[in-house]
Write a protein that holds these residues in place. Structure first.
Motif, PDB file in Angstrom:
ATOM      1  N   HIS A  25      -2.637 -36.067  13.259  1.00 48.31           N
ATOM      2  CA  HIS A  25      -2.636 -34.827  13.740  1.00 48.31           C
ATOM      3  C   HIS A  25      -1.368 -34.243  13.712  1.00 48.31           C
ATOM      4  O   HIS A  25      -1.404 -32.957  13.505  1.00 48.31           O
ATOM      5  CB  HIS A  25      -3.461 -34.849  14.942  1.00 48.31           C
ATOM      6  CG  HIS A  25      -3.844 -33.455  15.537  1.00 48.31           C
ATOM      7  ND1 HIS A  25      -4.810 -32.669  14.904  1.00 48.31           N
ATOM      8  CD2 HIS A  25      -3.311 -32.738  16.812  1.00 48.31           C
ATOM      9  CE1 HIS A  25      -4.868 -31.720  15.560  1.00 48.31           C
ATOM     10  NE2 HIS A  25      -4.067 -31.782  16.626  1.00 48.31           N
ATOM     11  N   LEU A  29      -0.584 -30.898  11.951  1.00 48.75           N
ATOM     12  CA  LEU A  29       0.236 -29.665  12.611  1.00 48.75           C
ATOM     13  C   LEU A  29       1.287 -29.102  12.125  1.00 48.75           C
ATOM     14  O   LEU A  29       1.655 -27.858  11.878  1.00 48.75           O
ATOM     15  CB  LEU A  29       0.273 -30.108  14.048  1.00 48.75           C
ATOM     16  CG  LEU A  29      -0.958 -30.178  15.144  1.00 48.75           C
ATOM     17  CD1 LEU A  29      -0.603 -30.741  16.369  1.00 48.75           C
ATOM     18  CD2 LEU A  29      -1.639 -28.944  15.207  1.00 48.75           C
ATOM     19  N   CYS A 105       1.764 -26.653  17.242  1.00 51.62           N
ATOM     20  CA  CYS A 105       2.474 -26.714  15.983  1.00 51.62           C
ATOM     21  C   CYS A 105       3.177 -28.359  15.621  1.00 51.62           C
ATOM     22  O   CYS A 105       3.892 -28.424  14.356  1.00 51.62           O
ATOM     23  CB  CYS A 105       3.605 -25.868  15.994  1.00 51.62           C
ATOM     24  SG  CYS A 105       4.896 -25.867  17.172  1.00 51.62           S
ATOM     25  N   GLY A 106       2.896 -29.099  16.594  1.00 50.86           N
ATOM     26  CA  GLY A 106       3.645 -30.487  16.400  1.00 50.86           C
ATOM     27  C   GLY A 106       5.128 -30.542  16.750  1.00 50.86           C
ATOM     28  O   GLY A 106       5.849 -31.505  16.171  1.00 50.86           O
ATOM     29  N   CYS A 134       4.592 -21.114  19.826  1.00 53.88           N
ATOM     30  CA  CYS A 134       3.230 -20.994  19.984  1.00 53.88           C
ATOM     31  C   CYS A 134       2.772 -20.063  21.185  1.00 53.88           C
ATOM     32  O   CYS A 134       1.937 -19.301  20.861  1.00 53.88           O
ATOM     33  CB  CYS A 134       2.588 -22.410  20.147  1.00 53.88           C
ATOM     34  SG  CYS A 134       2.817 -23.506  18.745  1.00 53.88           S
TER      35      CYS A 134
END
Length: 153
Positions: A25, A29, A105-106, A134
């Motif tokens: 994940h 992202l 967004c990671g 974000c």
């Protein structure tokens, strides 16, 4: 008789658990934050056309659930940034040792990223699970949705 703290008392002293982010994940992202498709992300890594399918499959597998790579052949920063160290921490360490990562967004606090105002990204004061980039993006999207609704009325 000695006084021993109860289990509930000991649990109350701990921080609330953070969201656990799996490594696949995280990679997804970071690619999405760069605005790239799988094909665009894989393009710099294949030179001959016959390698395209294999390289794109590798990038799809990086984002496939429950697949953890011990060796990554991705060069950081090419074509989008994700940290191999963060990937390995997410893949191999217990959740309490994971770095704090933006769920939007990671981004992690050890990486360079700028928000929409051109400042260094940091953690949102109102929502500690997302970064300021974000947060600003969500505010902008909300503003655009309000304008669209106003014009439609």
């Amino acid at each position: 008789m000695r006084s021993v703290p109860s289990l509930l008392t000991m649990l109350g002293d701990q921080e609330p658990p953070r969201n656990v982010m799996p490594p696949w994940h995280y990679v997804h992202l970071r690619r999405r934050a760069a605005g790239l498709s799988i094909a665009q992300a894989a393009k710099p890594f294949w030179i001959r056309p016959e390698h395209q399918h294999d390289v794109e499959r590798h990038f799809r597998n990086l984002e496939a659930e429950n697949i953890r790579y011990q060796r990554l052949y991705v060069t950081e920063g090419k074509p989008y940034f994700f940290s191999v160290e963060v990937y390995h921490q997410l893949a191999n360490l217990p959740p309490h040792q994971h770095p704090h990562i933006c769920v939007g967004c990671g981004w992690d606090e050890h990486s360079t990223q700028y928000d929409h105002n051109g400042d260094d990204a940091t953690w949102s004061a109102e929502q500690p699970d997302i970064c300021t980039r974000c947060e600003q993006g969500a505010a902008w999207n909300a503003h655009k949705a309000e304008e669209k609704a106003r014009h439609a009325a």
